[in-house]
Design a protein around this motif. Structure first.
Motif, PDB file in Angstrom:
ATOM      1  N   GLY A  88      51.349 -78.600  55.740  1.00 15.99           N
ATOM      2  CA  GLY A  88      50.901 -77.124  56.137  1.00 15.99           C
ATOM      3  C   GLY A  88      52.111 -76.317  56.501  1.00 15.99           C
ATOM      4  O   GLY A  88      52.158 -75.080  55.924  1.00 15.99           O
ATOM      5  N   ALA A  89      52.967 -76.516  57.142  1.00 15.34           N
ATOM      6  CA  ALA A  89      54.188 -75.799  57.579  1.00 15.34           C
ATOM      7  C   ALA A  89      55.058 -75.628  56.313  1.00 15.34           C
ATOM      8  O   ALA A  89      55.677 -74.450  56.204  1.00 15.34           O
ATOM      9  N   SER A  90      55.097 -76.525  55.502  1.00 12.43           N
ATOM     10  CA  SER A  90      56.137 -76.401  54.311  1.00 12.43           C
ATOM     11  C   SER A  90      55.644 -75.252  53.249  1.00 12.43           C
ATOM     12  O   SER A  90      56.174 -74.552  52.818  1.00 12.43           O
ATOM     13  N   ALA A  91      54.047 -75.338  53.212  1.00  7.40           N
ATOM     14  CA  ALA A  91      53.459 -74.263  52.505  1.00  7.40           C
ATOM     15  C   ALA A  91      53.672 -72.932  53.217  1.00  7.40           C
ATOM     16  O   ALA A  91      53.750 -71.905  52.512  1.00  7.40           O
ATOM     17  N   TRP A  92      53.492 -72.879  54.355  1.00  4.05           N
ATOM     18  CA  TRP A  92      53.964 -71.694  55.181  1.00  4.05           C
ATOM     19  C   TRP A  92      55.259 -71.124  54.804  1.00  4.05           C
ATOM     20  O   TRP A  92      55.698 -69.815  54.743  1.00  4.05           O
ATOM     21  N   ASN A  93      56.290 -71.930  54.934  1.00  5.46           N
ATOM     22  CA  ASN A  93      57.473 -71.745  54.840  1.00  5.46           C
ATOM     23  C   ASN A  93      57.795 -71.095  53.701  1.00  5.46           C
ATOM     24  O   ASN A  93      58.795 -70.245  53.417  1.00  5.46           O
ATOM     25  N   ILE A  94      57.050 -71.348  52.283  1.00  8.79           N
ATOM     26  CA  ILE A  94      57.444 -70.613  51.108  1.00  8.79           C
ATOM     27  C   ILE A  94      57.246 -68.898  51.328  1.00  8.79           C
ATOM     28  O   ILE A  94      58.126 -68.580  50.882  1.00  8.79           O
TER      29      ILE A  94
END
Lengths: 336, 287
Positions: free
Chosen positions: A52-58
């Motif tokens: 989830g956090a990596s997706a947000w990071n984009i």
């Protein structure tokens, strides 16, 4: 120029060793903790939140558009999965494509008008849409209302992805996380990655050089939404239950945001590091402090977020990289 | 027009005046420093709890809680400025948004930790029986809140446009370096803006507490209302916030009456998305 390139290869070599060690630990972790199911579960949770956090990071890190409403995509993913089971009797995972589609659509609805405006508008619009979705879900019988919906309690086939052990979840989440990070890395090194960096540095300058700033921010947002929705679907397969608060509450958005920001927003492994620190912290504080501890956890989260904003805008990984480069190439920071 | 609908519109206008009051705090900071205070709704929440504590500890009504909340919040505002906002306002957008959002979480869950998640309400009769005007029934707390709301907005507007403090604040917002050359300390003016904005928010919160439930998460709903009001009114514009606040108060009351109370927030959120799509510069803002 000899010393600089030597430093470069030293840094690269150190990176490589670090990566191999990290990969080995991550791959073997469930086997090392085989006797302690609690730790296996913790590992799986870290990976799930890291997705989830990596997706947000984009969108939040690379495109610099701070979404505070990513719970809407997470929730859409989780609800699509549970609806596939609840209304159609399909395995939850069958609902994931629909969740991804709806999430991308919602991202477009929020993104098209706001990517042209100052960043605050984007943040507010994401909060408003997430809240709107939560309130609507609470009043909808089709979506289970405030009580929420339950996935398959007894697995009917392996496709239900319903396991008692956390081990299979660990490796499923690891594979998905690897995919998400690979996609992010491809984006980072592509034309789009360069454009996003240029936009983040100075949007006006990037625009004047012909970069379609709005379009690339929107692409980043839609990609981020799709991957967050995937995380929501995976959450459902593991927990088998979703209600408006656990799927669409603002705290879900907060977790994605704080993990990415603590580890290092806009850095590939930042969110994973943030998740590896914060997920255990939350589990410990919940088990030590009980129900009332939930409040205290988020008091601490708030304080951490303020401290990051004030002192560590590049996150822990950004700080480490800076320190490392300083020591590797003293007095030669700009070259590195 | 039926009498009931008229009644609904009047109570919407009174509510809207309070919305306008706390939105003008947000718009003041936004217009002056180009900083959005994501903790704004939680400032209101803090003031509501202050009113609640004043009532339970001393039995004090709005006459006591409004000044106390105003002073408390002005202090919180100045502290937030000096300890946090001053350091992040020139940083990257991520740091700006994270900073005040972290403050929001900190305040919200401190309240949750201190007071629990229960909804609290002050007694209905804290200001006596409802008034009757030409057959219209108006609750005393709402009438008081609306009237004080309008007065404070007027005061705020006069401070900004008619006093030397207001001119200095405007000078800093136009060009901080130039203001410094003519002897204005930008950080003092910005701190003053935070004191004014948060103080006005404190007054609004203490007034809202007399007729609205208080809970740790009430700030989230109120923050969105403030954002909608500010976006609709045009950022930085106090008169714009007034018009937008009244409009939103009426829209909310009428939709609660026509569609159902559950949907009143939904309508406000939809309004926000519509504004972003079609008129992001606000009703009174320049294109």
């Amino acid at each position: 120029m000899q010393p600089i390139s030597k430093d470069h290869s030293r840094i690269r070599g150190a990176h490589l060793v670090l990566l191999v060690v990290l990969a080995a630990v991550v791959l073997l972790y469930p086997l090392l903790t085989a006797k302690f199911p609690v730790y296996q579960r913790l590992g799986a949770l870290v990976l799930l939140y890291a997705i989830g956090a990596s997706a947000w990071n984009i969108v939040g890190g690379y495109a610099g558009q701070v979404s505070i409403g990513h719970a809407v995509f997470f929730g859409v993913g989780a609800y699509s999965a549970v609806l596939a089971y609840h209304h159609l009797g399909l395995p939850p995972i069958a609902g994931v494509p629909l969740g991804v589609l709806v999430s991308v659509l919602i991202a477009a609805i929020i993104g098209v008008p706001t990517v042209r405006l100052a960043g605050h508008y984007f943040s507010m619009a994401t909060i408003a849409v997430a809240e709107l979705t939560r309130v609507m879900t609470t009043t909808s019988d089709f979506l289970g209302g405030a009580q929420g919906l339950t996935g398959p309690t007894v697995p009917r086939s392996v496709l239900d992805l319903s396991f008692t052990s956390s081990l299979p979840y660990y490796y499923i989440f690891l594979a998905v996380l690897a995919g998400v990070l690979w996609l992010t890395w491809r984006m980072e090194t592509s034309r789009m990655g360069f454009y996003l960096r240029a936009i983040k540095d100075n949007e006006r300058a990037a625009r004047s050089l012909g970069v379609m700033a709005g379009r690339y921010k929107l692409y980043a947002f839609m990609l981020s939404a799709a991957l967050t929705s995937l995380a929501g679907g995976l959450y459902l397969t593991m927990f088998g239950f979703i209600d408006p608060d656990s799927g669409l509450g603002i705290l879900i958005s907060v977790k994605m945001l704080i993990m990415a920001a603590l580890g290092g927003a806009g850095l590939l492994f930042g969110p994973l590091i943030g998740a590896a620190i914060l997920v255990p912290l939350e589990e410990i504080s919940n088990s030590v402090l009980g129900g009332r501890g939930a409040g205290l956890t988020f008091v601490v989260y708030g304080a951490i977020i303020m401290i990051i904003a004030r002192f560590l805008p590049a996150g822990l990984l950004g700080l480490l990289t800076r320190l490392f480069k300083k020591s590797a190439a003293p007095g030669d920071r700009d070259a590195a | 027009m039926s009498l009931t609908l008229l009644q609904v519109i009047v109570s919407g206008l009174l509510l809207g005046a309070v919305y306008a009051l706390f939105a003008s705090g947000l718009t003041l900071i936004w217009g002056m420093m180009n900083v959005v205070n994501f903790a704004h709704g939680d400032f209101v929440m803090l003031a509501m709890y202050a009113a609640f504590v004043v009532w339970t500890a001393f039995g004090g009504g709005p006459a006591a809680s409004v000044p106390i909340a105003a002073m408390l919040l002005a202090t919180v505002g100045v502290l937030s400025y000096f300890l946090l906002v001053r350091h992040i306002m020139r940083g990257p957008m991520l740091a700006q948004i994270l900073g005040t959002f972290g403050l929001a979480l900190f305040l919200r869950y401190s309240a949750f930790w201190l007071f629990g998640s229960d909804f609290r309400t002050l007694p209905d009769t804290i200001l006596g029986a409802p008034f009757e005007f030409w057959g219209l029934r108006v609750d005393a707390p709402r009438l008081l809140a609306g009237a004080i709301g309008l007065l404070v907005i007027l005061g705020l507007h006069l401070i900004l446009t008619r006093t030397s403090l207001g001119s200095k604040m405007l000078a800093v917002s136009e060009d901080a370096v130039a203001a410094q050359i003519v002897g204005i300390r930008p950080e003092y003016m910005q701190a003053a803006a935070w004191a004014l904005a948060a103080g006005a928010t404190g007054i609004a919160g203490a007034l809202i507490a007399t007729f609205f439930y208080t809970s740790p998460t009430v700030g989230e709903t109120l923050a969105i209302i403030a954002f909608v009001t500010v976006s609709l009114g045009g950022f930085g514009s106090v008169p714009g916030a007034l018009v937008a606040g009244l409009l939103i108060g009426v829209v909310e009351s009428v939709s609660a009456y026509v569609i159902g109370p559950v949907y009143k927030d939904v309508i406000v959120y939809i309004l926000f998305v519509l504004v972003l799509w079609f008129r992001p510069q606000g009703l009174m803002g320049k294109a």
